[in-house]
Design a protein around this motif. Structure first.
Motif, PDB file in Angstrom:
ATOM      1  N   MET A   1      87.216  62.310  85.917  1.00  0.00           N
ATOM      2  CA  MET A   1      86.270  61.289  85.465  1.00  0.00           C
ATOM      3  C   MET A   1      86.982  59.959  85.229  1.00  0.00           C
ATOM      4  SD  MET A   1      83.780  63.448  82.883  1.00  0.00           S
ATOM      5  CE  MET A   1      82.864  61.982  82.428  1.00  0.00           C
TER       6      MET A   1
ATOM      7  N   LEU B   1      85.251  57.290  87.671  1.00  0.00           N
ATOM      8  CA  LEU B   1      84.273  56.418  87.022  1.00  0.00           C
ATOM      9  C   LEU B   1      84.805  55.004  86.836  1.00  0.00           C
ATOM     10  CD1 LEU B   1      82.601  58.732  84.354  1.00  0.00           C
ATOM     11  CD2 LEU B   1      82.044  58.382  86.760  1.00  0.00           C
TER      12      LEU B   1
ATOM     13  N   ILE C   1      79.881  50.854  84.471  1.00  0.00           N
ATOM     14  CA  ILE C   1      80.317  51.752  83.403  1.00  0.00           C
ATOM     15  C   ILE C   1      81.585  51.191  82.765  1.00  0.00           C
ATOM     16  CG2 ILE C   1      81.205  54.054  82.849  1.00  0.00           C
ATOM     17  CD1 ILE C   1      79.435  55.199  84.978  1.00  0.00           C
TER      18      ILE C   1
ATOM     19  N   TYR D   1      82.963  55.992  78.844  1.00  0.00           N
ATOM     20  CA  TYR D   1      82.157  57.178  79.086  1.00  0.00           C
ATOM     21  C   TYR D   1      82.569  58.291  78.123  1.00  0.00           C
ATOM     22  CZ  TYR D   1      86.408  58.758  81.360  1.00  0.00           C
ATOM     23  OH  TYR D   1      87.704  59.101  81.594  1.00  0.00           O
TER      24      TYR D   1
ATOM     25  N   VAL E   1      81.457  62.775  77.238  1.00  0.00           N
ATOM     26  CA  VAL E   1      80.578  63.928  77.419  1.00  0.00           C
ATOM     27  C   VAL E   1      80.503  64.676  76.102  1.00  0.00           C
ATOM     28  CG1 VAL E   1      80.247  66.148  78.578  1.00  0.00           C
ATOM     29  CG2 VAL E   1      81.070  64.174  79.876  1.00  0.00           C
TER      30      VAL E   1
ATOM     31  N   ASP F   1      86.687  59.181  76.904  1.00  0.00           N
ATOM     32  CA  ASP F   1      87.489  58.182  77.611  1.00  0.00           C
ATOM     33  C   ASP F   1      88.618  57.722  76.685  1.00  0.00           C
ATOM     34  OD1 ASP F   1      88.532  56.193  79.102  1.00  0.00           O
ATOM     35  OD2 ASP F   1      86.694  55.039  79.332  1.00  0.00           O
TER      36      ASP F   1
ATOM     37  N   VAL G   1      74.103  51.373  75.358  1.00  0.00           N
ATOM     38  CA  VAL G   1      74.594  52.649  75.869  1.00  0.00           C
ATOM     39  C   VAL G   1      73.447  53.366  76.562  1.00  0.00           C
ATOM     40  CG1 VAL G   1      76.407  52.932  74.137  1.00  0.00           C
ATOM     41  CG2 VAL G   1      74.119  53.804  73.670  1.00  0.00           C
TER      42      VAL G   1
ATOM     43  N   LEU H   1      75.831  63.053  79.006  1.00  0.00           N
ATOM     44  CA  LEU H   1      76.811  62.092  79.507  1.00  0.00           C
ATOM     45  C   LEU H   1      76.458  60.730  78.917  1.00  0.00           C
ATOM     46  CD1 LEU H   1      79.067  61.004  81.362  1.00  0.00           C
ATOM     47  CD2 LEU H   1      77.331  60.808  83.170  1.00  0.00           C
ATOM     48  N   TRP H   2      77.391  60.161  78.162  1.00  0.00           N
ATOM     49  CA  TRP H   2      77.194  58.833  77.580  1.00  0.00           C
ATOM     50  C   TRP H   2      78.003  57.807  78.366  1.00  0.00           C
ATOM     51  CZ3 TRP H   2      73.666  57.478  74.185  1.00  0.00           C
ATOM     52  CH2 TRP H   2      73.129  58.436  73.308  1.00  0.00           C
ATOM     53  N   VAL H   3      77.405  56.669  78.686  1.00  0.00           N
ATOM     54  CA  VAL H   3      78.130  55.550  79.286  1.00  0.00           C
ATOM     55  C   VAL H   3      77.697  54.284  78.576  1.00  0.00           C
ATOM     56  CG1 VAL H   3      78.330  56.664  81.537  1.00  0.00           C
ATOM     57  CG2 VAL H   3      76.394  55.158  81.094  1.00  0.00           C
ATOM     58  N   THR H   4      78.638  53.356  78.402  1.00  0.00           N
ATOM     59  CA  THR H   4      78.302  52.049  77.854  1.00  0.00           C
ATOM     60  C   THR H   4      78.125  51.078  79.013  1.00  0.00           C
ATOM     61  OG1 THR H   4      80.591  51.306  77.676  1.00  0.00           O
ATOM     62  CG2 THR H   4      79.704  52.580  75.845  1.00  0.00           C
TER      63      THR H   4
ATOM     64  N   LEU I   1      73.815  57.366  88.540  1.00  0.00           N
ATOM     65  CA  LEU I   1      74.167  57.998  87.262  1.00  0.00           C
ATOM     66  C   LEU I   1      73.567  59.401  87.177  1.00  0.00           C
ATOM     67  CD1 LEU I   1      75.747  57.459  84.713  1.00  0.00           C
ATOM     68  CD2 LEU I   1      73.665  56.582  83.660  1.00  0.00           C
TER      69      LEU I   1
END
Length: 864
Positions: free
Chosen positions: A383, A387, A393, A396, A398, A414, A480, A495-498, A510
């Protein structure tokens, strides 16, 4: 010379005929003015002529012909004044369109009138003395207005006005034909211009080419400073802008709300609309409009283009001054709008195809790399590498749904997102929050990413605590997106992404990434289960081998009252899950009783796991009981499953529980209470269903009183205590036990010993057996080895000074030491392997080595 038409009727027809002949040669506007001037100037005095065109459907009039001979022509605003559309309700104009004949306005009249059109007043201010106004009618409809100016009073006599009344219909028809021809010519010109521009637009391969081509093509028809294209999805409530000037707009990915006072006001317009930016409240308008105004934009033409059903488009043209765009300009934009809309739709379709191809290529590579993932560490590395290629992104993470299905904890984070201390990183990894926090449950119920503004939620008091923690760690996170990680219909986590404000979220990509991660997580879990199963089988095989080596019998031998009471207690507790505490001296058969309880329980189909608490070094007890993760301490080269995890669904036999150190007693108590634990160095909570059977040869109550054993653990273990009687209290069972052990070892002797004499039985009953059943077994084994016939006539019991000495524990240790020493001599010091001392003594090699060390024996002995 002036001519009086009222007195010279014969002149009217020739005069009118000559004027009509002149009009027949008129094709352009300047020729019409010249024809009128040439007809009138030889006979009458005037300074200038202009004609206005009337539009009743718009309620306005505007210049058609201007002869700029008046002094006002030198006025700095003359062109703007004379090119401005005016209302038909203006003073003088309102009357003129309704009259049938001409009329005269003097400078004195102007001073007494109100609401006089500015351009008329300006002419009088610059020296005009009289104005003759005549309606130009075609079939009783006023098509235009004729204005004749003079700087001398009383220039327009009755005969002049009569002549104008005669000529006005002819001028009106000339104006009408000229307008028709101009419209037809303009129509042809527009068709040619639109066709030429359309061919160029079709060739545009990207937005930059399209905007440059559009700007260059339109500027050949009329002037403007900049062009902008607005694009909006029909299903969305925001739009984005593309400009031919890269520096005009901050970023073409920024989205603006449609209800911004500009887009929503003009979205329903069927034809292009011109807006004076000075008439707008720019402080409440969109940011891009304020920036356009600061860069010199003063007038804006907005044209809504035909929609393709998926998108809505609009064209915005900017001018650097007001009253700039003319009706013909709007007509050109309107005529080419469908061609431009088609080109934009094609570019969007091409852009979508290319985007899908890029997304597909990324997902294929991402999937290829994820195929090699076996652990969450592997997943984290993939990842981090992949990513980082995506511009939308920033950070990130999880979060995984725990086994309780009610909480979430961090699975992948991350680590390069920010400079974190070890405590902050540990805090992130140990977060354990409920699913039903108003955020996680919303995401897990959605099919697509859900976007949140952290600051707004914190201000509203609706943010979960991990939002507040992210903000407190100064990640500079504002927006987010959470995407569900789902395998089929089973939720695995989030799955979190900013998101960066200047980047547009790629929902399709995504979703694809989340799908791949979910598959990878499922594979990791499955792989972990396989590894656990493999390790469990290996450990169970080892336990089985160990148990085969130390196995006495699965049956409890004896018929005495004392052992009968034990039988009843075993039958009572076996079918429950109650914790059992077996108490008794060394060698009374506590492990045999534990196995009997297990084999009579519902857990009998699984292997009973045994742990000898006295045989494990204190620093390894926690790892032995609970397992450890790879790298958790020096020497932890691989992950290991602990005895509690191995005994899940079965029985765990904790032998010599009284030897457990106090610090480990606390951890054992927690597992017994909570039925959950973590591996050493691990963060995942493991729940187990284990039945505990503990055994001790100590008086645990006395140990509690002495402070060497925790009282709370003692009470937790002694739910169902069973005391095993020593062999000296059940001597009636000695014959049965002796025959059992003789059958076990006699068949392996050279003489095949199969019986024991009564005298030997009597000797056995005479002995007090400080080592209990285990000592009896060893004595029978030894005697069989020394027997020279098929009947065991003598048991080689230890020599004792008196019976009191035999009761002492030291005599047992001495007997045991002597016996082991004799076996070692017989085996020439060989401990393990076939024919080794461990095999003859029926002990695990590790146990025998511990005893040799404890008793101070040497393995370097040979048989005499």
């Amino acid at each position: 010379m002036s001519i009086n038409f009222s007195n010279n009727q014969d002149f009217t027809k020739p005069f009118l005929a000559r004027f009509q002949q002149q009009l027949s040669a008129v094709f352009e506007r300047k020729d019409l003015i010249k024809a009128i001037a040439d007809t009138l100037s030889p006979h009458y005095y005037f300074t200038s002529i202009n004609i206005q065109l009337v539009e009743f459907h718009t309620g306005t009039y505007f210049p058609f012909l201007i002869q700029q001979l008046a002094n006002a022509g030198s006025h700095s605003s003359f062109k703007a004044i004379t090119n401005t559309r005016q209302s038909l309700e203006d003073t003088i104009i309102r009357d003129a369109v309704r009259k049938e004949d001409c009329f005269v306005i003097t400078a004195g009249d102007i001073r007494s009138l109100t609401d006089v059109p500015y351009w008329i007043k300006t002419n009088f201010d610059f020296g005009a003395s009289e104005l003759l106004v005549s309606p130009l009618k075609v079939k009783a409809d006023t098509l235009g207005l004729l204005f004749i100016w003079s700087d001398q009073p009383e220039s327009f006599c009755d005969c002049f006005r009569n002549l104008i009344n005669v000529l006005s219909p002819e001028i009106g028809y000339a104006q009408y034909h000229m307008v028709v021809n101009e419209v037809l010519g303009l129509h042809d010109w527009m068709n040619e211009a639109v066709l030429s521009l359309s061919k160029k637009l079709v060739a545009a391969k990207n937005w930059d080419e399209l905007l440059v081509t559009l700007k260059d093509g339109l500027q050949k028809s009329f002037h403007f400073t900049e062009c902008i294209i607005a694009i909006k999805k029909c299903a969305e409530q925001h739009y984005r802008l593309l400009s031919s000037d890269p520096g005009l707009l901050e970023n073409d990915a920024i989205k603006y709300p449609v209800n911004d006072g500009i887009y929503n006001v003009h979205a329903a317009a069927e034809s292009p609309v011109v807006v004076n930016l000075g008439d707008l409240d720019l402080t409440s308008g969109p940011e891009w409009l304020r920036k356009v105004h600061l860069n010199g934009g003063r007038e804006l033409m907005i044209a809504m283009l035909p929609s393709d059903g998926v998108y809505q488009f609009s064209l915005l043209l900017l001018a650097d001054k007001v009253h700039h765009f003319e009706p013909a300009d709007r007509q050109i934009v309107a005529r080419m709008s469908s061609h431009l809309a088609t080109t934009i739709s094609n570019l969007l379709a091409t852009e979508e195809i290319l985007s899908r191809e890029r997304d597909q290529s990324f997902l294929l590579e991402f999937s290829r790399r994820l195929a090699t993932v076996r652990t969450n560490e592997d997943l984290s590395k993939v990842m981090a590498a992949e990513l980082a290629k995506l511009p939308f992104i920033r950070i990130y993470g999880v979060r995984m749904i725990n086994d309780d299905r009610t909480t979430l904890s961090t699975y992948v984070f991350d680590k390069h997102a920010a400079s974190l201390t070890e405590d902050e990183m540990e805090q992130i990894l140990n977060y354990k929050d409920p699913i039903d926090d108003g955020v996680a449950d919303l995401i897990l119920a959605s099919k697509d990413p859900v976007i949140f503004n952290i600051s707004e939620m914190i201000a509203a008091g609706t943010a979960p605590k991990y939002f507040q923690a992210w903000k407190a760690m100064q990640f500079e996170i504002e927006t987010v997106a959470g995407t569900p990680l789902r395998n089929g219909d089973f939720n695995l986590g989030i799955l979190w992404v900013t998101l960066d404000v200047d980047q547009q979220l790629n929902v399709r990509l995504l979703n694809g990434i989340a799908s791949q991660i979910a598959i990878a997580m499922s594979n990791i879990f499955a792989n972990g289960e396989l590894v656990n199963y493999k390790e469990r089988l290996e450990v169970e095989n080892k336990h089985l081998r160990d148990q085969i080596q130390t196995f006495y019998s699965s049956d409890i031998i004896g018929s005495s009252q004392a052992i009968h009471e034990v039988f009843e207690l075993v039958n009572t507790v076996a079918h429950s899950n109650a914790t059992v505490l077996l108490c008794g001296e060394t060698g009374t058969g506590k492990e045999v009783i534990a196995r009997a309880i297990h084999e009579s329980s519902a857990r009998k189909n699984k292997l009973m796991i045994k742990v000898n608490c006295a045989a494990i070094p204190p620093n390894l007890i926690e790892s032995e009981l609970f397992g450890h993760e790879k790298g958790s301490f020096t020497g932890a080269h691989e992950r290991r499953i602990g005895k509690f995890e191995l005994a899940n669904g079965s029985t765990l036999f904790l032998d010599e529980i009284g030897e457990l150190p106090l610090d480990q007693q606390v951890k054992l108590l927690r597992v017994l209470q909570e039925r959950e634990f973590e591996r050493v160095g691990g963060r995942m909570t493991i729940k187990v269903d284990v039945r505990i059977i503990a055994a001790t040869n100590r008086d645990l109550q006395a140990e509690v009183d002495a402070g060497r054993f925790r009282s709370d653990l003692y009470y937790r273990l002694s739910v169902f205590p069973i005391s095993l009687p020593p062999l000296r209290d059940r001597k009636d069972d000695i014959p049965l036990l002796a025959e059992h052990f003789l059958a076990k070892y006699g068949k392996f002797s050279l003489q095949k010993v199969n019986a024991i004499s009564k005298r030997a039985i009597a000797e056995l009953k005479q002995y007090n057996w400080p080592g209990n059943v285990r000592e009896l077994e060893h004595m029978i084994e030894r005697s069989v080895l020394l027997c020279d016939g098929k009947i065991l006539k003598k048991v080689h019991l230890p020599v004792a000074a008196d019976k009191e000495t035999l009761r002492k524990e030291s005599s047992f240790h001495e007997n045991e030491k002597n016996h082991i020493a004799e076996i070692l001599k017989k085996c020439n010091g060989k401990v393990s392997g076939k024919g080794g001392a461990a095999e003859l003594l029926n002990l695990p090699p590790s146990t025998l080595n511990s005893k040799i060390k404890k008793l101070g024996l040497s393995k370097n002995v040979t048989a005499p």
